[in-house]
Each structure stands twice: as structure tokens, then as C-alpha cells.
Write a protein that holds these residues in place. Sequence first.
Motif, short mmCIF file in Angstrom:
data_model
loop_
_atom_site.label_atom_id
_atom_site.label_comp_id
_atom_site.label_asym_id
_atom_site.label_seq_id
_atom_site.Cartn_x
_atom_site.Cartn_y
_atom_site.Cartn_z
N ASP A 126 0.82 -1.21 0.00
CA ASP A 126 0.00 0.00 0.00
C ASP A 126 0.85 1.27 0.00
N LYS A 199 -7.16 8.28 -2.86
CA LYS A 199 -8.59 8.24 -2.59
C LYS A 199 -9.19 9.58 -2.15
N THR A 203 -12.38 10.75 -4.12
CA THR A 203 -13.68 10.91 -3.46
C THR A 203 -14.21 12.33 -3.64
N GLN A 210 -18.87 13.19 0.62
CA GLN A 210 -18.87 11.93 1.36
C GLN A 210 -17.50 11.69 1.98
N ASP A 211 -17.43 10.73 2.93
CA ASP A 211 -16.15 10.43 3.56
C ASP A 211 -15.31 9.56 2.64
N SER A 212 -14.14 9.13 3.12
CA SER A 212 -13.16 8.47 2.26
C SER A 212 -13.62 7.14 1.70
N ASP A 213 -14.61 6.50 2.32
CA ASP A 213 -15.11 5.23 1.80
C ASP A 213 -16.39 5.40 0.98
N SER A 216 -16.45 3.08 -2.02
CA SER A 216 -16.40 1.63 -1.78
C SER A 216 -17.59 1.12 -0.97
N ALA A 217 -18.23 2.00 -0.21
CA ALA A 217 -19.34 1.58 0.66
C ALA A 217 -20.46 0.87 -0.09
N GLU A 220 -19.86 -2.95 -0.34
CA GLU A 220 -19.57 -3.76 0.84
C GLU A 220 -20.50 -4.98 0.90
#
Length: 367
Positions: A126, A199, A203, A210-213, A216-217, A220
Amino acid sequence: MMRWIDLLHRWTGGIIGLVLGLLGLTGAILAFKTWWLAYLPGAGDAQRQDIAALAAQIDAAMAAPGGPPQSILFPTHDFGLARLTRGEGAGAYADQSGRIVAEWGSKWDRVELWLFDFHHHLFFGDAGETVAGIAALVGLLFVITGAILWWRLRKTFKLRLIPKRMSRPAIVTHHRDLGVVFAPLLFLSMATGTLMVLKPITTAIFAPGQDSDGLSAPFEAPKVEGGPLAAKLDWAAMFAAARTQYPGAEIRLVALPRKPGGLILVRLRQPPEWLPNGRTLVWFRPENGTLVDSRNVQAMPTGIRAYNALYPLHAGKIGGILWKLVIASTGLVLAMLGSFAVWTFWFKRPKSRARLARESRPAVAAE
């Protein structure tokens, strides 16, 4: 102002140019990966997407020596082998009858695997991925500042694929003129590379507010606990259920649970999707193959669907052979510009006025 832009362009190029050059070279090689893997038995076989064939492939993969794989990626229209992924970088290629044609114990056993790891992670996981993303962001600044610097000397423009000679002035001229010709493609390559990795920037652009996820949310897994993986599952029935949910979709990947309580994931690619492996997801219970939930990427917000287009654009996965050639040539140009920038900066730098004055001063005779 132009002097400071010139200093910024030269110094950053001299420091980070080699990284960008290597990323460009590996990207150009990976764009044609399926071509140079054509020597593998079965690589040229026509893709089969009928449910019976897919079920037979996964049954064979589950029964292969070494135990069930973590995932199986099914063949594509231009590569007739399935890829089995096992733990700690191990894996195998299997033809569509289930026969293993190549195996490896780590990524270092396969050129395409460690090339991919370098291009995406610089061999540092990463952290390396973040460094590569920052390098691509710096590359965007190179494209912008390079175009600004070229504008002053635009009347001297001459297009050459290679420098006229290997002198510093000839290399700098070649760098400037070839760079401006490929500037739009270099900008696209750097921008997509940056946005796939960094990211917070991604984003802010594709899921503002929105937040950092935020990207991807929606993908899930459902909060449902699965049971132990059954020894024998009706894969044909599971694939038929997925196709009922998404008619005409290509079944691309099956991922088995990595930990207790996990679900089986089937990944599909609907016709409008650009991603080679799609982003339409269906989950099944591992103990009996019952469908649990699904995610239709085509029903998701425009920003998410636009984000999914980054990788196909960056890797030459759309547009057929023409776009592959465009992406590969852009990577080769980046490799040339980056390596020559480093060489001229560190080994062909012009002598400073003070150094020239010292070298031209007559030697004092010994007393």
C-alpha cells in the motif's frame, strides 16, 4: 516566473523521472500481457460463458491439488485461461477443461505478476501504491509546466521520435517537442493513475461531500454471517441465479470466503460496463449456495460509474487494439522522457559560470 517554472520542472524531473519512466515502461508491457502469454497451452481458446462450462471449471478448480483456491478468474475473449489465486502469491492457470497448465508458488515465479506488482505498488504494498500515485500527480505537473515552457519556443518545434544526437541540447529539444505532442495522452495516463490511487482526491471528485469510503461503501458485503464452506455446491444453479438477476451478464470471478462467516462472491460484468471484470456483485451462502444479496453497479450514482471507467482507460481495456497501441506508445514515450530527463539532469548538466571561470583561469606557475 518562467525561471521558477523551469527550475521546478527540471529538479522534479531529475528526482522522480526514473520512477515515472519505469512506470511507463511496465505499463506499456502490461498493455499487451495477453499477447505475450499466448504461448501457454489453451491461451488462444475461445471463451466459454455457458453455465455448464463455468460450473465444470470451478468444480475442477475446487478439486485441484493444493485445495480450493481463494478465487478463480474466468477466461476472457482474448485470453482463454482461468487464473486460480491461492495464498501468499501462489496460483495457477487452468484451461477451460480444468487442466492446470502452469503453476507458481509466489509472484516472483511469473514475470507478469511481479511486473504488475511493480507498476501498481513498486514492490512495497500500500505504501508503494501511494508513492506511485504521488509520482503520477507530479507527472501531471510535468505535463502542465512542460507545455508552458514549450510555448516560448514553439517556433523551433520539430517532431522526432528519438533525439537527433545524444548531446544535452538535442535531448532537451527532443524532450520538449515530443512531450508536447503526447501531452494530452500523458495527462490522461497520469490523471487516471492518480485518481485510482489517491482516494481523498478521487472521493472529492466522484463522490463529493462523502467520507473516504464513499466510493467503496456501496460494494460492501451484506452483514450476513455464512456457515462453513460445503464440500460440494451446485455451481450451475448459483450461476443461473446470478444470470436471472442480471440477464446477459458475463460471469467473471468467484471468490471464496477468506475467513469464517464470510460469503461467496460472484462478480459479473454487464454489457454497458467498461471494467474487464465488471463491478456487479452477487453473494451466496457458502454452506448451501443460497443467494443472499446483490449490487447492480448500473443503478449506482453517475460518479461511481465514472470512477469505474478509470482503470479501463488507464490500462487500455477498451477500444480494442487501437487504444492498446495508444496506451503502450504513451508508456514508452513516458519511459523515454523520464529516463532522458534523469540522465541529462545528473550526468549532462551544463557547467556553472563559476566552474567555467575556474577551469578557464590559467594555472599559477610553481615558485
